[in-house]
Scaffold this motif. Structure first.
Motif, mmCIF file in Angstrom:
data_model
loop_
_atom_site.group_PDB
_atom_site.id
_atom_site.type_symbol
_atom_site.label_atom_id
_atom_site.label_comp_id
_atom_site.label_asym_id
_atom_site.label_seq_id
_atom_site.Cartn_x
_atom_site.Cartn_y
_atom_site.Cartn_z
ATOM 1 N N ASP A 9 0.643 -1.576 0.266
ATOM 2 C CA ASP A 9 -0.283 0.013 0.221
ATOM 3 C C ASP A 9 0.726 1.134 0.366
ATOM 4 O O ASP A 9 0.195 2.239 -0.432
ATOM 5 C CB ASP A 9 -1.210 -0.006 1.216
ATOM 6 C CG ASP A 9 -2.173 -1.219 1.068
ATOM 7 O OD1 ASP A 9 -2.387 -1.465 -0.038
ATOM 8 O OD2 ASP A 9 -2.179 -0.907 2.956
ATOM 9 N N VAL A 10 1.721 1.309 0.147
ATOM 10 C CA VAL A 10 3.146 2.607 1.231
ATOM 11 C C VAL A 10 4.647 2.044 -0.097
ATOM 12 O O VAL A 10 5.091 2.762 -0.088
ATOM 13 C CB VAL A 10 3.455 2.584 2.379
ATOM 14 C CG1 VAL A 10 1.530 3.646 2.401
ATOM 15 C CG2 VAL A 10 3.677 1.677 3.012
ATOM 16 N N GLY A 11 4.854 0.613 -0.863
ATOM 17 C CA GLY A 11 5.691 0.614 -1.751
ATOM 18 C C GLY A 11 6.655 0.738 -0.497
ATOM 19 O O GLY A 11 8.276 0.450 -0.915
ATOM 20 N N ARG A 32 12.967 -0.063 2.028
ATOM 21 C CA ARG A 32 12.765 1.293 1.383
ATOM 22 C C ARG A 32 11.293 1.608 0.950
ATOM 23 O O ARG A 32 10.792 0.717 1.482
ATOM 24 C CB ARG A 32 12.814 -0.003 -0.508
ATOM 25 C CG ARG A 32 12.726 0.953 -1.490
ATOM 26 C CD ARG A 32 12.434 -0.012 -2.603
ATOM 27 N NE ARG A 32 10.706 0.195 -2.926
ATOM 28 C CZ ARG A 32 10.136 0.080 -3.218
ATOM 29 N NH1 ARG A 32 10.810 -0.655 -4.630
ATOM 30 N NH2 ARG A 32 8.873 -1.035 -3.103
ATOM 31 N N ARG A 33 10.856 2.901 0.529
ATOM 32 C CA ARG A 33 9.527 3.344 0.611
ATOM 33 C C ARG A 33 9.694 4.318 -0.509
ATOM 34 O O ARG A 33 10.967 4.488 -0.870
ATOM 35 C CB ARG A 33 9.259 4.286 2.221
ATOM 36 C CG ARG A 33 9.895 5.149 2.450
ATOM 37 C CD ARG A 33 9.660 5.677 4.536
ATOM 38 N NE ARG A 33 10.630 6.674 4.095
ATOM 39 C CZ ARG A 33 10.497 7.937 3.628
ATOM 40 N NH1 ARG A 33 9.165 8.297 2.803
ATOM 41 N NH2 ARG A 33 10.930 8.683 4.186
ATOM 42 N N ILE A 34 8.757 4.198 -1.116
ATOM 43 C CA ILE A 34 8.410 5.625 -1.640
ATOM 44 C C ILE A 34 7.461 6.551 -0.692
ATOM 45 O O ILE A 34 6.449 6.875 -0.161
ATOM 46 C CB ILE A 34 7.841 5.086 -2.478
ATOM 47 C CG1 ILE A 34 7.942 4.317 -3.894
ATOM 48 C CG2 ILE A 34 6.797 6.269 -4.194
ATOM 49 C CD1 ILE A 34 7.455 2.765 -4.339
ATOM 50 N N ALA A 35 8.148 7.949 -0.964
ATOM 51 C CA ALA A 35 8.542 9.514 -0.153
ATOM 52 C C ALA A 35 6.189 9.520 -1.186
ATOM 53 O O ALA A 35 5.905 9.109 -2.383
ATOM 54 C CB ALA A 35 8.653 10.175 -0.949
ATOM 55 N N GLU A 36 5.700 9.635 -0.876
ATOM 56 C CA GLU A 36 4.461 10.088 -0.598
ATOM 57 C C GLU A 36 4.306 11.603 -1.423
ATOM 58 O O GLU A 36 3.591 11.780 -3.016
ATOM 59 C CB GLU A 36 2.529 10.247 1.043
ATOM 60 C CG GLU A 36 2.935 9.041 1.011
ATOM 61 C CD GLU A 36 2.668 9.492 2.406
ATOM 62 O OE1 GLU A 36 1.862 10.496 2.549
ATOM 63 O OE2 GLU A 36 2.365 7.668 3.287
ATOM 64 N N ASP A 37 5.354 11.780 -1.549
ATOM 65 C CA ASP A 37 4.710 13.935 -2.059
ATOM 66 C C ASP A 37 5.665 13.694 -3.369
ATOM 67 O O ASP A 37 4.609 14.627 -4.142
ATOM 68 C CB ASP A 37 4.931 14.999 -0.887
ATOM 69 C CG ASP A 37 6.709 14.567 -0.313
ATOM 70 O OD1 ASP A 37 7.421 13.944 -0.650
ATOM 71 O OD2 ASP A 37 7.362 15.365 -0.045
ATOM 72 N N SER A 38 6.605 13.094 -3.115
ATOM 73 C CA SER A 38 7.465 13.098 -4.288
ATOM 74 C C SER A 38 7.449 12.342 -5.369
ATOM 75 O O SER A 38 7.480 11.790 -6.601
ATOM 76 C CB SER A 38 8.868 13.614 -4.286
ATOM 77 O OG SER A 38 9.580 13.204 -3.510
ATOM 78 N N GLY A 39 7.513 10.758 -4.871
ATOM 79 C CA GLY A 39 7.144 10.055 -5.194
ATOM 80 C C GLY A 39 8.732 9.066 -5.741
ATOM 81 O O GLY A 39 9.165 7.983 -5.771
#
Length: 298
Positions: A9-11, A32-39
């Motif tokens: 859900d949040v990568g 590792r995660r994907i930043a919500e604001d910038s991708g």
């Protein structure tokens, strides 16, 4: 042991590794995660209780093998590549062995902090520190890719203290310490264009080139000293640099001062760092030295 979990859900992906190393159990974790604001993709990693021998097995027989390492890394990647990165490394206590007891250096601790500046294309070394007993100091610097396999570097310190344990002299405060130069991978050359140790009692300045095209490195060097007391000169001389000559100087030269000194060397490949004495032409080494009121014992 390896454990991992994911959150689609949040990568996010998180993994932890525990392993038996040279001197015990070490751990590492990666996320590792994907930043919500910038991708952007944000990767972080940390490790603890690693040793130098775990990272470099060739050091397993060295006194430095059990020096512990702790650190963390954070990398930000966008659609154009690595945009930002930071590194924090802490090094614990241990002995750095350069070959003989006279060359060994006792490390209390060290810390190294750096960040990648994607816009400038350089690694910025933020305030970091080294502590070898009373010999210590903080430093900053920059490492820049100049293209075509050439890297530029520059480091400086304004608060270093030199206090080798075997000189019998009080610590020497260094007003300015600078090291700057470049490496050329294609030519296999290391150029150090500027080495400066400036104190209230005198200054050392030098430059050298190491070539790595032969069996052992070639060396071209030039250095000079401004007038200074013999005691200052002894404290500037690192224990791992020509330890035999340094030991003789500490034991046999006393009092007085150096009025002037200049040294030049041009040593071809295949002569340095060999077990047998080097066969160097007499013109390859030159020392112009003027001493005043010095006592030399033999």
């Amino acid at each position: 042991d390896l454990t991992a979990r994911t959150d689609s859900d949040v990568g996010e992906v998180v993994a932890q590794l525990t392993a038996t190393g040279w001197s015990g159990t070490w751990t590492a974790d990666v996320a590792r995660r994907i930043a919500e604001d910038s991708g952007d993709h944000v990767v972080s990693a940390g490790f603890s209780q690693l040793t130098l021998a775990d990272v470099m097995p060739s050091l397993a027989s060295s006194a430095a093998a059990e020096i512990p390492l702790y650190g963390n890394v954070r990398v930000v990647v966008d659609d154009r590549g690595m945009r930002d990165a930071t590194l924090n490394l802490d090094v614990g206590a241990g002995v750095l062995d350069f070959g003989t007891p006279d060359e060994a250096v006792l490390l209390d601790e060290a810390s190294f902090h750096a960040r990648w500046d994607g816009a400038a294309g350089e690694i910025v070394v933020e305030p970091s520190s080294l502590h070898f007993g009373p010999t210590s100091g903080s430093f900053t610097g920059v490492i820049r890719d100049e293209g075509s396999g050439r890297m530029m570097f520059a480091f400086e310190s304004g608060d270093a203290t030199l206090a080798a344990r075997d000189t019998g002299e009080p610590p020497l405060a260094v007003q300015q310490l600078e090291i700057a130069g470049s490496t050329d991978i294609a030519s296999r050359v290391l150029d150090v264009d500027r080495v400066v140790i400036q104190t209230e009692d005198g200054t050392f300045a030098g430059a050298f080139r190491l070539g790595f095209t032969g069996e052992t490195p070639s060396l071209s060097a030039a250095a000079e000293l401004t007038p200074m007391d013999i005691a200052t000169w002894k404290r500037m001389w690192p224990p791992f640099l020509a330890p035999g000559a340094r030991r003789w100087a500490l034991d046999n030269i006393a009092g007085g001062r150096i009025a002037s000194a200049r040294f030049e060397a041009a040593v071809p490949a295949g002569e340095l760092f060999r077990t047998e004495p080097p066969s160097i032409e007499k013109d390859a080494l030159r020392l112009d030295l003027r001493l005043e009121d010095v006592t030399v014992s033999t």
